[in-house]
Design an enzyme around this catalytic site. Structure first.
Site, PDB file in Angstrom:
ATOM      1  N   SER A 238      60.868  -5.847 -35.367  1.00  0.00           N
ATOM      2  CA  SER A 238      60.630  -6.925 -34.955  1.00  0.00           C
ATOM      3  C   SER A 238      60.291  -8.290 -35.677  1.00  0.00           C
ATOM      4  O   SER A 238      60.652  -9.397 -35.551  1.00  0.00           O
ATOM      5  CB  SER A 238      59.516  -7.170 -33.615  1.00  0.00           C
ATOM      6  OG  SER A 238      58.233  -6.675 -34.153  1.00  0.00           O
TER       7      SER A 238
ATOM      8  N   HIS B 199      63.835  -4.545 -29.007  1.00  0.00           N
ATOM      9  CA  HIS B 199      64.481  -5.541 -29.655  1.00  0.00           C
ATOM     10  C   HIS B 199      65.897  -5.435 -29.763  1.00  0.00           C
ATOM     11  O   HIS B 199      66.654  -6.465 -30.398  1.00  0.00           O
ATOM     12  CB  HIS B 199      63.875  -6.135 -31.072  1.00  0.00           C
ATOM     13  CG  HIS B 199      62.579  -6.644 -30.692  1.00  0.00           C
ATOM     14  ND1 HIS B 199      62.444  -8.198 -30.322  1.00  0.00           N
ATOM     15  CD2 HIS B 199      61.243  -6.230 -30.806  1.00  0.00           C
ATOM     16  CE1 HIS B 199      61.004  -8.586 -30.332  1.00  0.00           C
ATOM     17  NE2 HIS B 199      60.412  -7.383 -30.405  1.00  0.00           N
TER      18      HIS B 199
ATOM     19  N   LYS C  85      61.978  -8.508 -22.627  1.00  0.00           N
ATOM     20  CA  LYS C  85      62.546  -9.222 -23.426  1.00  0.00           C
ATOM     21  C   LYS C  85      63.826  -9.363 -22.900  1.00  0.00           C
ATOM     22  O   LYS C  85      64.047 -10.402 -22.179  1.00  0.00           O
ATOM     23  CB  LYS C  85      62.712  -8.407 -24.740  1.00  0.00           C
ATOM     24  CG  LYS C  85      61.205  -8.126 -25.488  1.00  0.00           C
ATOM     25  CD  LYS C  85      61.478  -7.425 -26.714  1.00  0.00           C
ATOM     26  CE  LYS C  85      60.027  -7.600 -27.707  1.00  0.00           C
ATOM     27  NZ  LYS C  85      58.657  -7.180 -26.726  1.00  0.00           N
TER      28      LYS C  85
END
Length: 397
Positions: free
Chosen positions: A185, A213, A244
């Site tokens: 990340s 991610h 996310k």
């Protein structure tokens, strides 16, 4: 000095050192642009809302339907009070999406990671972790080492020779678990998954990958790091987040073989002692997965934006880390400099966060830009103009 006075003194020192983190309050949903209290409209470059689904009408409607059908929450843990059918439906959809046989949801991916290593490993086992893994993986490993007395090892970031050395040394172990992020990340780089899986097969190890991610981000249809490499179904265990790209509300999950979800249901402490996801979150996350499957062009748009933004930053004279992901870090060095730049950019109407120690190592502070499919070219050009003005003002370009 009293306890409260000591905390106040340390906080004051943070401010003097220029490393104090200030919370910014938003008055509207996460989007390409939003309203910030006291600032008006700002362009957001600091959100994990990679696909722009946080306020997508279909995703919001999915949460509302679940709220109406199931209420606000479970009231207890799943095996005691019952499991809502929306959780089962979501878990089946997530397993199919990431190429696994089963999945189990948690209230966060932090909990999913925390519930994995201490549950699976004992004194005869070892977990081997990438040096730059997320803090949740690091804490999971530390917890396992303390509770179950398993062995632990760390290999240099994406260094396959070092990983192989660690695997050779771990031959006597009953279970060898390699744990890696899919996308790191803070760096924005991608794990060398084909090499990791090849080494795992060579040394009879199991691969666990936190794809937080990458889920919704990598691969032609957003199925993650495995799809990016053409390796769907070849990763033993995948943990990831719903907080996310998949709507951004909260929640996480662990996916793997059919027996894994059942075993974690029986033994994983964060699962046994925490309430299930709120039905609203399960409903919105399920709607997000379904929306992405109908609109894979969101992933293409996201990567077009990332390439454009990275290229334009380079043309301005900045030096973003190279990469293929929508995480574009600009290294500045000292924490105070990163915070100073983020504040100057906010004055220009661009909300992007400066990161320093202890989130990243000393001397590697950065501005981390994160692109979204929801951005327009106008949004990106507005932000690039702010970067140019602030960069000149601070003597960075």
């Amino acid at each position: 000095m009293s306890f409260a006075a000591r905390l106040e003194a340390e906080l004051e020192q943070f401010k003097q050192d220029g490393v104090y983190k200030r919370l910014n309050y938003l008055e509207a949903p996460q989007a390409a642009r939003t309203k910030m209290q006291g600032r008006g409209e700002v362009v957001i470059l600091s959100s994990n809302n990679y696909l722009g689904l946080c306020n997508a009408p279909e995703v919001v409607a999915g949460g509302k339907r679940a709220l109406d059908q199931f209420g606000a929450g479970t009231g207890s843990v799943r095996f005691i009070c019952g499991t809502f059918t929306i959780h089962r439906e979501l878990e089946q959809a997530l397993a199919r999406f990431v190429g696994c046989e089963s999945s189990l949801t948690y209230v966060s991916c932090w909990n999913a990671n925390e519930g994995l290593v201490p549950t699976l490993l004992g004194e005869q086992d070892i977990v081997i972790s990438d040096q730059l893994n997320h803090a949740s993986i690091i804490d999971s490993v530390r917890l396992a080492k303390t509770i179950t007395k398993c062995e632990t090892a760390v290999y240099r970031h994406s260094d396959m020779a070092d990983l192989e050395d660690k695997l050779k040394a771990a031959k006597p172990a009953r279970l060898r678990l390699i744990f890696t992020d899919g996308v790191f990340s803070m760096e924005g780089d991608i794990a060398k998954l084909p090499d990791i899986v090849a080494l795992a097969r060579k040394y009879d190890a199991v691969v666990a990958m936190d794809d937080s991610h990458a889920t919704g981000v990598l691969g032609p249809s957003g199925q993650g790091t495995a799809e990016h490499y053409g390796m769907l179904g070849q990763v033993d265990i995948i943990t990831s987040t719903l907080g996310k790209a998949l709507g951004g509300a909260a929640g996480g999950f662990t996916a793997g073989p059919a027996a894994l979800a059942d075993y974690l249901t029986q033994r994983s402490r964060p699962q046994l002692f925490s309430n299930a996801l709120p039905p609203t979150v399960a409903g919105s996350a399920l709607a997000a997965v379904q929306h992405l499957q109908r609109h894979p062009e969101l992933v293409t748009r996201l990567h077009d934006h990332a390439r454009y933004f990275r290229e334009r930053l380079l043309a301005l004279g900045f030096k973003p880390l190279p990469g293929e992901t929508p995480i574009v870090p600009v290294i500045l060095g000292e924490t105070a400099q990163a915070i100073r730049m983020s504040e100057a950019l906010l004055d220009e109407g661009v909300f992007v966060t400066g990161f320093g120690y202890p989130v990243v190592p000393q001397g590697h502070a950065r501005i981390r830009c994160q692109l979204s499919a929801a951005h327009t070219r106008e949004d990106l050009d507005f932000a690039l103009g702010a970067f140019r003005r602030v960069g000149i003002k601070l003597g960075l370009i």
